[in-house]
Design an enzyme around this catalytic site. Structure first.
Site, short mmCIF file in Angstrom:
data_model
loop_
_atom_site.label_atom_id
_atom_site.label_comp_id
_atom_site.label_asym_id
_atom_site.label_seq_id
_atom_site.Cartn_x
_atom_site.Cartn_y
_atom_site.Cartn_z
N ARG A 104 0.89 -1.18 0.00
CA ARG A 104 0.00 0.00 0.00
C ARG A 104 0.92 1.22 0.00
O ARG A 104 1.65 1.45 0.96
CB ARG A 104 -0.88 -0.03 1.24
N HIS A 131 -6.81 1.32 -7.11
CA HIS A 131 -7.18 0.55 -5.91
C HIS A 131 -7.98 -0.69 -6.34
O HIS A 131 -9.18 -0.80 -6.07
CB HIS A 131 -8.01 1.44 -4.98
N GLN A 134 -10.16 -2.95 -3.86
CA GLN A 134 -11.44 -2.36 -3.47
C GLN A 134 -12.50 -2.65 -4.53
O GLN A 134 -13.66 -2.91 -4.22
CB GLN A 134 -11.28 -0.85 -3.28
N ASP A 219 -16.17 8.89 -3.00
CA ASP A 219 -15.03 8.74 -2.10
C ASP A 219 -14.78 10.11 -1.47
O ASP A 219 -15.35 11.11 -1.89
CB ASP A 219 -13.80 8.27 -2.92
N CYS A 259 -16.07 3.44 -0.51
CA CYS A 259 -14.96 2.58 -0.09
C CYS A 259 -14.55 2.81 1.37
O CYS A 259 -13.81 2.00 1.92
CB CYS A 259 -13.76 2.76 -1.02
N ARG A 287 -14.24 -6.87 1.33
CA ARG A 287 -12.79 -6.79 1.12
C ARG A 287 -12.13 -8.09 1.60
O ARG A 287 -11.24 -8.62 0.95
CB ARG A 287 -12.18 -5.60 1.90
#
Length: 306
Positions: A104, A131, A134, A219, A259, A287
């Site tokens: 990450r 991402h 996700q 987001d 998310c 997830r």
């Protein structure tokens, strides 16, 4: 044999992505029934975090343990990476000791550089560009609640950020139309738009973008690393808040996803996560299941369910 990486949704075929989602649903069912299933016994995942994390860390760490393996949390502060060891050198050493590495990070090039020298699968746990993990969870959530997303309309409201870029890739891989509503100057990266020209339409008016949409997603307005832009972004993005009235303009059976973490009262109204049309809590849980399917797929090819 060179390792299979997952840095972007483009690293899998559309068929593989659909089977990952189906597998995520199967693994979720096994866990809900309390069935022990440990195909990754004695396998070890290294997790490198340059950015803070709740869902990514929990889902990968818990996922590895539930699959019978282990996960090791590594922050740049605790490793030589933070002191400037070349990424390729770190990859060579780590991949001789681990069975997979999840990273990450900020720059997407950190991932591509690491993967180029790694003999084990490298997974993108988030970069400034993309991402993809996700999106696996998002697609699984839509599939569980509404069936196939093929041919549907998806609206992305707000910043053309890494999540938006991954939605653009998803539009190509899962065969849906994406409408992006954002202020001028905050469009998704031109490189991603260019690859998906026939799939993506840019709007300035969020109400136009959500008209008839089957999935609406958003987001936070300022991602990690953009904190100094918050005041300016708040002004620009206020008309892009997703609230119940905006969802009312979408399809009757619209699903709302986020998310997380969410800034209630900013990109979403205070009450939106509690709206019956929101699937955000299931999306967060997924997830875990989607990434377990991904880990099984990458680390134990014998368990492929393609």
């Amino acid at each position: 044999m060179s390792a299979r990486h997952f840095l972007s949704l483009k690293d899998c075929t559309p068929q593989e992505l659909v089977s990952l989602i189906r597998r995520g649903m199967e693994l979720k069912d096994l866990r809900n029934r309390g069935v022990l299933f440990e195909p990754l016994k004695n396998r070890v995942l290294g997790m490198i975090f340059e950015k803070a994390s709740t869902r990514t860390r929990l889902s990968f760490e818990a996922g590895m343990i539930q699959l019978g393996g282990q996960a090791i949390f590594l922050s740049p502060r605790d490793t030589q990476l933070g002191r400037g060891e070349p990424i390729g050198d770190a990859a060579i050493v780590m991949s001789r000791m681990l069975d997979a590495v999840m990273i990450r990070t900020f720059a997407h090039s950190t991932l591509t550089e690491f993967a180029a020298s790694s003999r084990v699968p490298v997974i993108n746990g988030l970069s400034d560009d993309l991402h993809p993990c996700q999106l696996l969870a998002d697609m699984q959530t839509f599939h569980e609640k509404r069936g196939s997303i093929k041919g549907k309309i998806v609206a992305w409201i707000g910043d053309g950020n890494n999540m938006c870029n991954s939605y653009i890739e998803a539009a190509q891989q899962f065969d849906f139309q994406l409408r992006v509503a954002c202020p001028e100057g905050y469009e998704p990266h031109p490189e991603f738009l260019a690859q998906a020209a026939d799939r993506v339409t840019i709007f300035r008016d969020p109400r136009e973008a959500v008209a008839g949409a089957h999935l609406v997603s958003t987001d936070v307005w300022a991602s990690m690393g953009q904190e100094e832009e918050i005041a300016e972004r708040l002004k620009l993005f206020t008309p892009y808040q997703v609230n119940r009235a905006l969802l009312d303009a979408a399809a009757k059976d619209v699903l709302f996803l986020h998310c997380l973490p969410a800034h209630r009262g900013e990109e979403i109204s205070e009450d939106l996560l509690d709206d019956p049309r929101s699937g955000a809590w299931d999306q967060a849980e997924n997830r875990l299941h989607a990434q377990k399917a991904l880990l099984e797929f990458l680390v134990e090819p014998a368990y492929h369910h393609a």
